[in-house]
Design a protein around this motif. Sequence first.
Motif, PDB file in Angstrom:
ATOM      1  N   GLN A 250       0.828  -1.201   0.000  1.00  0.00           N
ATOM      2  CA  GLN A 250       0.000   0.000   0.000  1.00  0.00           C
ATOM      3  C   GLN A 250       0.867   1.257   0.000  1.00  0.00           C
ATOM      4  O   GLN A 250       0.588   2.216  -0.714  1.00  0.00           O
ATOM      5  CB  GLN A 250      -0.923   0.011   1.216  1.00  0.00           C
ATOM      6  CG  GLN A 250      -2.031  -1.031   1.159  1.00  0.00           C
ATOM      7  CD  GLN A 250      -2.866  -1.035   2.427  1.00  0.00           C
ATOM      8  OE1 GLN A 250      -2.350  -1.196   3.531  1.00  0.00           O
ATOM      9  NE2 GLN A 250      -4.160  -0.834   2.278  1.00  0.00           N
ATOM     10  N   VAL A 251       1.912   1.237   0.809  1.00  0.00           N
ATOM     11  CA  VAL A 251       2.764   2.414   0.960  1.00  0.00           C
ATOM     12  C   VAL A 251       3.560   2.696  -0.311  1.00  0.00           C
ATOM     13  O   VAL A 251       3.713   3.847  -0.721  1.00  0.00           O
ATOM     14  CB  VAL A 251       3.706   2.234   2.167  1.00  0.00           C
ATOM     15  CG1 VAL A 251       4.784   3.309   2.176  1.00  0.00           C
ATOM     16  CG2 VAL A 251       2.911   2.273   3.461  1.00  0.00           C
ATOM     17  N   ILE A 252       4.064   1.640  -0.961  1.00  0.00           N
ATOM     18  CA  ILE A 252       4.880   1.867  -2.153  1.00  0.00           C
ATOM     19  C   ILE A 252       4.035   2.071  -3.409  1.00  0.00           C
ATOM     20  O   ILE A 252       4.547   2.486  -4.444  1.00  0.00           O
ATOM     21  CB  ILE A 252       5.869   0.703  -2.394  1.00  0.00           C
ATOM     22  CG1 ILE A 252       5.126  -0.598  -2.729  1.00  0.00           C
ATOM     23  CG2 ILE A 252       6.779   0.525  -1.202  1.00  0.00           C
ATOM     24  CD1 ILE A 252       6.049  -1.749  -3.071  1.00  0.00           C
ATOM     25  N   SER A 253       2.736   1.782  -3.317  1.00  0.00           N
ATOM     26  CA  SER A 253       1.873   1.912  -4.490  1.00  0.00           C
ATOM     27  C   SER A 253       1.432   3.347  -4.740  1.00  0.00           C
ATOM     28  O   SER A 253       0.887   3.650  -5.793  1.00  0.00           O
ATOM     29  CB  SER A 253       0.631   1.024  -4.349  1.00  0.00           C
ATOM     30  OG  SER A 253      -0.213   1.505  -3.306  1.00  0.00           O
ATOM     31  N   LYS A 254       1.668   4.232  -3.791  1.00  0.00           N
ATOM     32  CA  LYS A 254       1.271   5.629  -3.931  1.00  0.00           C
ATOM     33  C   LYS A 254       2.477   6.535  -3.699  1.00  0.00           C
ATOM     34  O   LYS A 254       3.458   6.147  -3.070  1.00  0.00           O
ATOM     35  CB  LYS A 254       0.172   5.985  -2.919  1.00  0.00           C
ATOM     36  CG  LYS A 254      -1.114   5.180  -3.071  1.00  0.00           C
ATOM     37  CD  LYS A 254      -1.889   5.603  -4.303  1.00  0.00           C
ATOM     38  CE  LYS A 254      -3.206   4.846  -4.397  1.00  0.00           C
ATOM     39  NZ  LYS A 254      -3.989   5.246  -5.577  1.00  0.00           N
ATOM     40  N   ASN A 255       2.364   7.751  -4.215  1.00  0.00           N
ATOM     41  CA  ASN A 255       3.435   8.727  -4.025  1.00  0.00           C
ATOM     42  C   ASN A 255       3.257   9.400  -2.661  1.00  0.00           C
ATOM     43  O   ASN A 255       2.872  10.561  -2.560  1.00  0.00           O
ATOM     44  CB  ASN A 255       3.408   9.762  -5.150  1.00  0.00           C
ATOM     45  CG  ASN A 255       4.592  10.702  -5.082  1.00  0.00           C
ATOM     46  OD1 ASN A 255       5.656  10.355  -4.573  1.00  0.00           O
ATOM     47  ND2 ASN A 255       4.419  11.911  -5.589  1.00  0.00           N
ATOM     48  N   ILE A 256       3.542   8.655  -1.610  1.00  0.00           N
ATOM     49  CA  ILE A 256       3.327   9.128  -0.244  1.00  0.00           C
ATOM     50  C   ILE A 256       4.568   9.861   0.257  1.00  0.00           C
ATOM     51  O   ILE A 256       5.681   9.339   0.161  1.00  0.00           O
ATOM     52  CB  ILE A 256       2.995   7.947   0.683  1.00  0.00           C
ATOM     53  CG1 ILE A 256       1.681   7.290   0.235  1.00  0.00           C
ATOM     54  CG2 ILE A 256       2.911   8.407   2.135  1.00  0.00           C
ATOM     55  CD1 ILE A 256       1.381   5.995   0.936  1.00  0.00           C
ATOM     56  N   LYS A 257       4.368  11.050   0.807  1.00  0.00           N
ATOM     57  CA  LYS A 257       5.485  11.870   1.259  1.00  0.00           C
ATOM     58  C   LYS A 257       5.599  11.962   2.780  1.00  0.00           C
ATOM     59  O   LYS A 257       6.680  12.146   3.322  1.00  0.00           O
ATOM     60  CB  LYS A 257       5.361  13.288   0.672  1.00  0.00           C
ATOM     61  CG  LYS A 257       5.448  13.346  -0.843  1.00  0.00           C
ATOM     62  CD  LYS A 257       6.784  12.815  -1.349  1.00  0.00           C
ATOM     63  CE  LYS A 257       6.898  12.949  -2.862  1.00  0.00           C
ATOM     64  NZ  LYS A 257       8.168  12.375  -3.368  1.00  0.00           N
ATOM     65  N   ILE A 258       4.445  11.883   3.484  1.00  0.00           N
ATOM     66  CA  ILE A 258       4.448  12.038   4.940  1.00  0.00           C
ATOM     67  C   ILE A 258       3.648  10.903   5.572  1.00  0.00           C
ATOM     68  O   ILE A 258       2.511  10.645   5.169  1.00  0.00           O
ATOM     69  CB  ILE A 258       3.845  13.397   5.373  1.00  0.00           C
ATOM     70  CG1 ILE A 258       4.560  14.565   4.678  1.00  0.00           C
ATOM     71  CG2 ILE A 258       3.927  13.564   6.887  1.00  0.00           C
ATOM     72  CD1 ILE A 258       3.882  15.900   4.894  1.00  0.00           C
ATOM     73  N   MET A 259       4.228  10.246   6.587  1.00  0.00           N
ATOM     74  CA  MET A 259       3.524   9.181   7.295  1.00  0.00           C
ATOM     75  C   MET A 259       3.672   9.390   8.797  1.00  0.00           C
ATOM     76  O   MET A 259       4.742   9.754   9.281  1.00  0.00           O
ATOM     77  CB  MET A 259       4.079   7.803   6.907  1.00  0.00           C
ATOM     78  CG  MET A 259       3.909   7.452   5.437  1.00  0.00           C
ATOM     79  SD  MET A 259       4.183   5.686   5.082  1.00  0.00           S
ATOM     80  CE  MET A 259       5.818   5.441   5.751  1.00  0.00           C
ATOM     81  N   ILE A 260       2.585   9.130   9.508  1.00  0.00           N
ATOM     82  CA  ILE A 260       2.608   9.146  10.972  1.00  0.00           C
ATOM     83  C   ILE A 260       2.380   7.721  11.453  1.00  0.00           C
ATOM     84  O   ILE A 260       1.333   7.131  11.195  1.00  0.00           O
ATOM     85  CB  ILE A 260       1.533  10.087  11.548  1.00  0.00           C
ATOM     86  CG1 ILE A 260       1.807  11.526  11.113  1.00  0.00           C
ATOM     87  CG2 ILE A 260       1.504   9.989  13.079  1.00  0.00           C
ATOM     88  CD1 ILE A 260       0.786  12.532  11.621  1.00  0.00           C
ATOM     89  N   LEU A 261       3.364   7.169  12.139  1.00  0.00           N
ATOM     90  CA  LEU A 261       3.284   5.803  12.655  1.00  0.00           C
ATOM     91  C   LEU A 261       2.788   5.863  14.091  1.00  0.00           C
ATOM     92  O   LEU A 261       3.489   6.350  14.977  1.00  0.00           O
ATOM     93  CB  LEU A 261       4.655   5.126  12.597  1.00  0.00           C
ATOM     94  CG  LEU A 261       5.428   5.220  11.274  1.00  0.00           C
ATOM     95  CD1 LEU A 261       6.722   4.414  11.363  1.00  0.00           C
ATOM     96  CD2 LEU A 261       4.576   4.754  10.113  1.00  0.00           C
ATOM     97  N   MET A 262       1.589   5.351  14.326  1.00  0.00           N
ATOM     98  CA  MET A 262       0.976   5.453  15.638  1.00  0.00           C
ATOM     99  C   MET A 262       1.071   4.125  16.376  1.00  0.00           C
ATOM    100  O   MET A 262       0.207   3.260  16.261  1.00  0.00           O
ATOM    101  CB  MET A 262      -0.476   5.918  15.508  1.00  0.00           C
ATOM    102  CG  MET A 262      -0.606   7.237  14.763  1.00  0.00           C
ATOM    103  SD  MET A 262      -2.192   8.052  15.005  1.00  0.00           S
ATOM    104  CE  MET A 262      -2.064   8.566  16.723  1.00  0.00           C
ATOM    105  N   GLY A 263       2.154   3.979  17.126  1.00  0.00           N
ATOM    106  CA  GLY A 263       2.316   2.780  17.933  1.00  0.00           C
ATOM    107  C   GLY A 263       3.671   2.124  17.763  1.00  0.00           C
ATOM    108  O   GLY A 263       4.269   2.120  16.685  1.00  0.00           O
ATOM    109  N   GLU A 264       4.154   1.581  18.858  1.00  0.00           N
ATOM    110  CA  GLU A 264       5.457   0.913  18.879  1.00  0.00           C
ATOM    111  C   GLU A 264       5.528  -0.236  17.879  1.00  0.00           C
ATOM    112  O   GLU A 264       6.542  -0.434  17.203  1.00  0.00           O
ATOM    113  CB  GLU A 264       5.738   0.392  20.287  1.00  0.00           C
ATOM    114  CG  GLU A 264       7.040  -0.380  20.429  1.00  0.00           C
ATOM    115  CD  GLU A 264       7.261  -0.869  21.838  1.00  0.00           C
ATOM    116  OE1 GLU A 264       8.298  -1.503  22.095  1.00  0.00           O
ATOM    117  OE2 GLU A 264       6.389  -0.613  22.702  1.00  0.00           O
TER     118      GLU A 264
END
Length: 212
Positions: free
Chosen positions: A141-155
């Motif tokens: 999912q992450v590599i299939s889109k031109n994603i620039k900013i991600m917030i990872l919520m959780g250890e």
Amino acid sequence: MQNIQKAFHLRFLYYQKIFGIKFVDNINLQPNEKDMKIPSSSLQDTIFNCTLCDRSKTAKPTFGILPPVAKIIFITELPVVDPFGIFLQNKSSKMLQDIISNVFCLNISEYGVLSLIKCNENNLKITDTEVLICKRYLNEQVISKNIKIMILMGEKVLQHFYGLNVGEYLGKIFSHEGKKILATYSLNQLLKNPSLKKETLTHFLALKKEVL
């Protein structure tokens, strides 16, 4: 893309073998007549039809929310939307919606919501086997889109998806493969310990100041 389900299944069987499970019958990986009639599936279809762990027996997997162009992608440990992309009626989901609207002021086309584990948000116990299966879907999912900013919520998201220690990266903004990434507390942690909300807000504001 059409072979992604088979690849995940093979990897799942491989890990089962490592953990001591023995297979008696040969596994036929050749497509049968029924398989030949099924058209090539999209990543969304592949996730929806996943049956590789026990979670899928009690809840249908969810793809998440992933618009064509999004300013920020929020990645939670467990799903906060249903298979139709509608926010669930629970406290975790409500909290994330408040963060999206009140802190980042994003409209529906400007954010995405994905999860490390793809189904059964009520089962808070996440196993390593489930992560091994689901994180490959998340990676696609992450590599299939031109994603620039991600917030990872959780250890668990930070540890299992990027192999990083939350003690070192909590609240930090770092770059990976052209993406700006913020690691912060999980929704469940914020619900259990509301005193963490103030610290989490400083994480979000730092991200807004740097990249938005």
